[in-house]
Design a protein around this motif. Structure first.
Motif, short mmCIF file in Angstrom:
data_model
loop_
_atom_site.label_atom_id
_atom_site.label_comp_id
_atom_site.label_asym_id
_atom_site.label_seq_id
_atom_site.Cartn_x
_atom_site.Cartn_y
_atom_site.Cartn_z
N GLY A 1 4.19 7.04 13.47
CA GLY A 1 2.88 7.10 12.87
C GLY A 1 3.02 7.50 11.33
N ALA A 2 2.01 7.34 10.43
CA ALA A 2 2.01 7.70 9.31
C ALA A 2 0.54 7.68 8.81
N ASP A 3 0.30 8.41 7.89
CA ASP A 3 -0.87 8.60 7.32
C ASP A 3 -0.65 9.24 5.99
N THR A 4 -1.46 8.67 4.72
CA THR A 4 -1.34 9.34 3.43
C THR A 4 -2.61 9.89 3.16
N LEU A 5 -2.68 10.88 2.09
CA LEU A 5 -3.82 11.53 1.85
C LEU A 5 -4.80 10.73 1.17
N SER A 6 -6.00 10.58 1.66
CA SER A 6 -7.22 9.69 1.49
C SER A 6 -8.29 10.35 1.26
N PRO A 7 -9.25 10.25 0.03
CA PRO A 7 -10.56 10.85 0.09
C PRO A 7 -11.58 10.66 1.13
N LEU A 8 -11.25 9.37 1.85
CA LEU A 8 -12.18 9.15 3.16
C LEU A 8 -12.10 10.32 4.20
N THR A 9 -10.78 10.46 4.65
CA THR A 9 -10.59 11.42 5.85
C THR A 9 -10.57 12.87 5.29
N PRO B 1 0.37 -1.64 9.07
CA PRO B 1 1.56 -0.96 9.18
C PRO B 1 2.64 -1.62 9.93
N SER B 2 2.34 -1.94 11.08
CA SER B 2 2.87 -2.81 12.22
C SER B 2 3.40 -4.12 11.76
N SER C 1 0.92 -1.31 -0.09
CA SER C 1 0.08 -0.14 0.20
C SER C 1 0.84 1.06 -0.16
N ARG C 2 0.38 2.42 -0.42
CA ARG C 2 0.95 3.64 -0.36
C ARG C 2 1.33 3.96 0.87
N ASN C 3 0.70 3.87 1.97
CA ASN C 3 0.88 4.18 3.09
C ASN C 3 2.23 3.22 3.98
N ASN C 4 2.07 1.92 3.32
CA ASN C 4 3.27 1.38 4.10
C ASN C 4 4.49 1.67 3.18
N GLY D 1 -3.98 1.07 4.64
CA GLY D 1 -4.09 0.62 3.15
C GLY D 1 -5.47 0.87 2.55
N ALA D 2 -6.53 1.53 3.23
CA ALA D 2 -7.94 1.65 3.08
C ALA D 2 -8.15 2.03 1.40
N ASP D 3 -6.99 3.04 0.80
CA ASP D 3 -7.60 3.37 -0.40
C ASP D 3 -7.11 2.34 -1.50
#
Length: 260
Positions: free
Chosen positions: A188-196, A141-142, A70-73, A109-111
Motif C-alpha cells: 500500500g501507499a498513500d501521500t499526505l493530502s489536504p483531502l484526507t 498505482p497498480s 503523480s507523487r503517490n506513484n 493521484g487525486a492531488d
C-alpha cells in the motif's frame, strides 16, 4: 487447509527513511528527536504534526506516460526500488503474465487535480485547466507498477480507507490460493493530502501534538505518508520463509467513522 503463502522481505519508505533496517533502528533505538514535521499548511489556522517523507524521491522514468505521473506513484517507485531484484526474479521465474499486482491506496493521484479545483474556486472555468482523470483514479498505482515492470497479469487496487494496504495482502493471498497467479506485488501507499487531512480534522481526531497511543492523555492521531510492498508467492524458497499465517476482515456497518 489453505495453501501456505509467503511474504518476501518488505520494501519500506516513510518519515523514518527507507529500508527495513532503517525502520527497525529508528523504532527500537530511544531518541528525543521526532521524525514528524509540525506544519500549518494543511489545516487552516491550526498546526499539527505530520509524518512527511523528507528524502528526495526517485524521478519517474521518461517512459512513464502522463497518466501515471503523480507523487503517490513516485513514492511507490521509490519503495519498490528496494526489492527490484526480487520483482525481476519473480518475472523470470513465473513469467510476466503470472505476476499480479494488488495495491492499497486512498489518495492515489487525486492531488494532481488541486490546481484545477483551486482555479474553479477562484472563479475560473472547468475547461480552462485539464482534468487529470487517469492520475485521479484508484486504479493508477497498480496500472503504474504493471507498466514499470511490463507485467501482463491481473492487477487492481483496493481502496478501503485505513485498511487498504492490509486488504491488498488479503486479496493477494486469495489470488494465489485460487491459482490465478504465481506471485503478487502487493502492499500500500498513500501521500499526505489536504483531502484526507482535513477529513480527519473535521472529525476532530488529529492530535494537537505528537500522538500518545495507549496513554490516558491521548488526544488524537498523527497523519503520515508511506509505502510498503512485498512479493507474495506460494513458494517458501522464493525469498525467506515469512509465512502469512492469517488475516481477518469484516464490515460491521455501524457508523461512518466510529466503532460501536
Amino acid at each position: 487447509m489453505n495453501t501456505p503463502v509467503y511474504l518476501s522481505r518488505p520494501a519500506l519508505t516513510s518519515a523514518l527513511g527507507s529500508g527495513l533496517q532503517v525502520h527497525a533502528d529508528a523504532l527500537l533505538t530511544p531518541s528525543e528527536n521526532t521524525p514528524l514535521t509540525f506544519s500549518d499548511q494543511w489545516v487552516k489556522g491550526k498546526t499539527h504534526a505530520f509524518g512527511a517523507v523528507k528524502e528526495t524521491l526517485m524521478p519517474l522514468p521518461d517512459s512513464i506516460p502522463e497518466a501515471h505521473r503523480s507523487r503517490n506513484n513516485q513514492l511507490i517507485l521509490h519503495a519498490l526500488s528496494q526489492i527490484d531484484g526480487l520483482i525481476q526474479t519473480a518475472i523470470a521465474r513465473y513469467g510476466k503474465e503470472r505476476v499480479a499486482v494488488v495495491t492499497g491506496t486512498s489518495t492515489s493521484g487525486a492531488d494532481e487535480n488541486i490546481p484545477l479545483f483551486q482555479h474553479v474556486v477562484q472563479g475560473g472555468e472547468w475547461t480552462d485547466v485539464p482534468f487529470k482523470q487517469l492520475q485521479h483514479t484508484m486504479a493508477s498505482p497498480s496500472e503504474f507498477i504493471a507498466q514499470v515492470y511490463g507485467l501482463d497479469g491481473l492487477r487492481y487496487t483496493v481502496s478501503t480507507a485505513c485498511t487498504s494496504g492490509a486488504r491488498a495482502l488479503i486479496s493477494a493471498a486469495r489470488l494465489l490460493r485460487a491459482g490465478l497467479c504465481d506471485a503478487v506485488i502487493c502492499g500500500g501507499a498513500d501521500t499526505l493530502s489536504p483531502l484526507t487531512i482535513n477529513g480527519f480534522a473535521s472529525l476532530e481526531v488529529l492530535s494537537d501534538g505528537i500522538a500518545k497511543p495507549f496513554s490516558a492523555n491521548r488526544n488524537g492521531i498523527n497523519i503520515g505518508e508511506a509505502a510498503a510492498f512485498f512479493v507474495m508467492t506460494r513458494d517458501a524458497d522464493f525469498d525467506g520463509e515469512m509465512q502469512l499465517l492469517g488475516y481477518g476482515a469484516s464490515s460491521d456497518a455501524y457508523h461512518m467513522s466510529s466503532p460501536r
